[in-house]
Design a protein around this motif. Structure first.
Motif, PDB file in Angstrom:
ATOM      1  N   ILE A  40     -63.425  -0.257  67.665  1.00  0.00           N
ATOM      2  CA  ILE A  40     -63.351   1.066  67.440  1.00  0.00           C
ATOM      3  C   ILE A  40     -62.555   1.515  66.578  1.00  0.00           C
ATOM      4  O   ILE A  40     -62.649   2.436  65.617  1.00  0.00           O
ATOM      5  N   LYS A  41     -61.352   0.990  66.646  1.00  0.00           N
ATOM      6  CA  LYS A  41     -60.014   1.431  65.867  1.00  0.00           C
ATOM      7  C   LYS A  41     -60.373   0.922  64.426  1.00  0.00           C
ATOM      8  O   LYS A  41     -60.179   1.773  63.471  1.00  0.00           O
ATOM      9  N   LEU A  42     -60.800  -0.220  64.131  1.00  0.00           N
ATOM     10  CA  LEU A  42     -61.404  -0.457  62.673  1.00  0.00           C
ATOM     11  C   LEU A  42     -62.353   0.284  62.191  1.00  0.00           C
ATOM     12  O   LEU A  42     -62.312   0.341  61.024  1.00  0.00           O
ATOM     13  N   ASP A  43     -63.599   0.554  63.162  1.00  0.00           N
ATOM     14  CA  ASP A  43     -64.508   1.344  62.738  1.00  0.00           C
ATOM     15  C   ASP A  43     -63.932   2.901  62.066  1.00  0.00           C
ATOM     16  O   ASP A  43     -64.528   3.419  60.875  1.00  0.00           O
ATOM     17  N   ILE A  44     -62.971   3.286  62.766  1.00  0.00           N
ATOM     18  CA  ILE A  44     -62.270   4.497  62.249  1.00  0.00           C
ATOM     19  C   ILE A  44     -61.658   4.462  61.017  1.00  0.00           C
ATOM     20  O   ILE A  44     -61.710   5.223  60.094  1.00  0.00           O
ATOM     21  N   ASP A  45     -60.653   3.343  60.853  1.00  0.00           N
ATOM     22  CA  ASP A  45     -60.085   2.884  59.613  1.00  0.00           C
ATOM     23  C   ASP A  45     -61.034   2.641  58.455  1.00  0.00           C
ATOM     24  O   ASP A  45     -60.767   3.325  57.426  1.00  0.00           O
ATOM     25  N   CYS A  46     -62.081   2.011  58.897  1.00  0.00           N
ATOM     26  CA  CYS A  46     -62.881   1.693  57.795  1.00  0.00           C
ATOM     27  C   CYS A  46     -63.802   2.908  57.349  1.00  0.00           C
ATOM     28  O   CYS A  46     -63.749   2.968  55.946  1.00  0.00           O
ATOM     29  N   ALA A  47     -64.209   3.621  58.131  1.00  0.00           N
ATOM     30  CA  ALA A  47     -65.054   5.070  57.603  1.00  0.00           C
ATOM     31  C   ALA A  47     -63.907   5.900  56.867  1.00  0.00           C
ATOM     32  O   ALA A  47     -64.440   6.392  55.757  1.00  0.00           O
ATOM     33  N   GLU A  48     -62.552   6.147  57.324  1.00  0.00           N
ATOM     34  CA  GLU A  48     -61.761   6.797  56.554  1.00  0.00           C
ATOM     35  C   GLU A  48     -61.288   6.465  55.291  1.00  0.00           C
ATOM     36  O   GLU A  48     -61.299   7.205  54.394  1.00  0.00           O
ATOM     37  N   HIS A  66     -56.867   0.853  43.108  1.00  0.00           N
ATOM     38  CA  HIS A  66     -56.021   0.566  44.260  1.00  0.00           C
ATOM     39  C   HIS A  66     -56.667   0.784  45.644  1.00  0.00           C
ATOM     40  O   HIS A  66     -56.378  -0.444  46.705  1.00  0.00           O
ATOM     41  N   LEU A  67     -57.521   1.716  45.701  1.00  0.00           N
ATOM     42  CA  LEU A  67     -57.985   1.951  46.888  1.00  0.00           C
ATOM     43  C   LEU A  67     -59.114   1.066  47.199  1.00  0.00           C
ATOM     44  O   LEU A  67     -59.472   0.643  48.362  1.00  0.00           O
ATOM     45  N   LEU A  68     -59.795   0.854  46.049  1.00  0.00           N
ATOM     46  CA  LEU A  68     -60.967  -0.166  46.353  1.00  0.00           C
ATOM     47  C   LEU A  68     -60.452  -1.351  46.905  1.00  0.00           C
ATOM     48  O   LEU A  68     -61.284  -2.166  47.762  1.00  0.00           O
ATOM     49  N   ASP A  69     -59.452  -2.179  46.450  1.00  0.00           N
ATOM     50  CA  ASP A  69     -58.939  -3.289  46.867  1.00  0.00           C
ATOM     51  C   ASP A  69     -58.638  -3.005  48.378  1.00  0.00           C
ATOM     52  O   ASP A  69     -58.876  -3.916  49.103  1.00  0.00           O
ATOM     53  N   GLU A  70     -57.774  -2.008  48.811  1.00  0.00           N
ATOM     54  CA  GLU A  70     -57.642  -1.875  50.156  1.00  0.00           C
ATOM     55  C   GLU A  70     -58.723  -1.788  51.094  1.00  0.00           C
ATOM     56  O   GLU A  70     -58.995  -2.174  52.289  1.00  0.00           O
ATOM     57  N   CYS A  71     -59.887  -1.125  50.377  1.00  0.00           N
ATOM     58  CA  CYS A  71     -61.048  -0.548  51.113  1.00  0.00           C
ATOM     59  C   CYS A  71     -61.958  -2.257  51.434  1.00  0.00           C
ATOM     60  O   CYS A  71     -62.209  -2.111  52.521  1.00  0.00           O
ATOM     61  N   ALA A  72     -61.977  -2.806  50.474  1.00  0.00           N
ATOM     62  CA  ALA A  72     -62.691  -4.156  50.716  1.00  0.00           C
ATOM     63  C   ALA A  72     -61.772  -4.984  51.768  1.00  0.00           C
ATOM     64  O   ALA A  72     -62.557  -5.624  52.409  1.00  0.00           O
ATOM     65  N   GLU A  73     -60.744  -4.982  51.797  1.00  0.00           N
ATOM     66  CA  GLU A  73     -59.926  -5.660  52.679  1.00  0.00           C
ATOM     67  C   GLU A  73     -60.045  -4.990  54.203  1.00  0.00           C
ATOM     68  O   GLU A  73     -60.481  -5.877  55.234  1.00  0.00           O
TER      69      GLU A  73
END
Length: 113
Positions: A40-48, A66-73
């Motif tokens: 659930i926590k990762l779902d929320i982080d990922c959606a955001e 920069h955000l694309l790199d973090e988003c992929a991770e």
């Protein structure tokens, strides 16, 4: 325009955010919610991060990469966690993992200038 050139990336980000939000809500309806806390926590982080990244990409921000790199991770982490639950028959986690993997791949492909 940045948003037209990056439609496939923006679609992947939007789809991932939607699947993550759905997965988090569906996890809350499962019997053993405590077992799904990390999911659930990762779902929320990922959606955001997907929605934030989409905003940067759509407006052609010089900081989008920069955000694309973090988003992929984060997408990879979310997919990995959801895949554990998908093996137990949770269809919402299966769909979420697939969307996260697709999104991570799209993020790594980067933006079209």
């Amino acid at each position: 325009m940045a948003h037209e050139q990056n439609k496939q990336l923006l679609d992947a980000l939007s789809n991932c955010a939607a699947e993550c939000n759905h997965c988090a809500a569906a996890c809350l309806d499962e019997q053993d919610v405590k077992m799904l806390a990390r999911c659930i926590k990762l779902d929320i982080d990922c959606a955001e991060i997907c929605m934030l990244t989409a905003s940067y990409v759509a407006r052609g921000s010089e900081h989008a990469q920069h955000l694309l790199d973090e988003c992929a991770e984060i997408c990879d982490a979310c997919a990995e966690e959801c895949e554990k639950h998908a093996q137990m028959g949770m269809e919402h986690c299966k769909r979420c993992a697939e969307a996260c993997r697709d999104c991570a791949e799209a993020c790594r492909s980067g933006v079209t200038a």
